[in-house]
Scaffold this active site. Sequence first.
Site, short mmCIF file in Angstrom:
data_model
loop_
_atom_site.label_atom_id
_atom_site.label_comp_id
_atom_site.label_asym_id
_atom_site.label_seq_id
_atom_site.Cartn_x
_atom_site.Cartn_y
_atom_site.Cartn_z
CD GLU A 80 -2.75 -1.31 0.15
OE1 GLU A 80 -3.02 -0.36 -0.71
OE2 GLU A 80 -3.14 -2.49 -0.15
CB CYS A 143 -5.79 -3.29 6.04
SG CYS A 143 -6.03 -4.94 6.52
CG HIS A 167 -3.92 -5.51 1.97
ND1 HIS A 167 -3.93 -4.30 1.55
CD2 HIS A 167 -4.63 -6.04 3.00
CE1 HIS A 167 -5.01 -3.84 2.39
NE2 HIS A 167 -5.21 -4.72 3.13
#
Length: 219
Positions: A80, A143, A167
């Site tokens: 991310e 998350c 992830h």
Amino acid sequence: MPEILLTGFQPYGGRQINPSAEVVRTLEGTRIDGCTVRGLLLPVSFAAAKQPLTDAITKHRPLLVVSTGLWPGEPVIRLERVAVNRASFEMPDNDGQRPLDDAVEADGPIARAVTLPVGKIIASLRERGIPARISDTAGTFLCNTTLYRALGACERLEASARCGFVHLPYLPRQVAELLNDLSAEGRLELHQRADLASMSLDMMLEALRTILLVSLDHG
């Protein structure tokens, strides 16, 4: 001794396993480039996950904070790049709470950018034969919330810790169970399911070791 904080989540959504928890349990106490990995399993709870994360960053002042979580159906390691100040859950957390279009922090910025060398990490993973990609959305479940909170905690401490989020796909045994359930239910054809991708735990562990090593070496 310098430390790395590696976080994962307990199982949720009726699942018995969370790959992020398996990764954290395996890497807890190992050494990466002279740093000790300190593992932290977070509850899948908007309310209860905040304090353990903040306390760990405040107490241990790690050089690196990397959080991990499951993205069902993701076929690759996914790094991310940003967290947004929004909590909008499609399903309740393990406490039964379901924030809808709420702020993670009432007075926080709209978004926070990760401080890991994401491009360099992706290149290193692919060189090792590990499929990986960059993502510009961590969703709006826990998350994203955890990444936003971790970045904020590092900022408030004026710490030099690099911080990011990874992830992970399902483990193969999770997909095997999904296939069994799908066959038993007899409600959907196989091609109607889009969440059957998986990755071995060994590859996930190699990916995380690489991510930590490259992040420590950056800059």
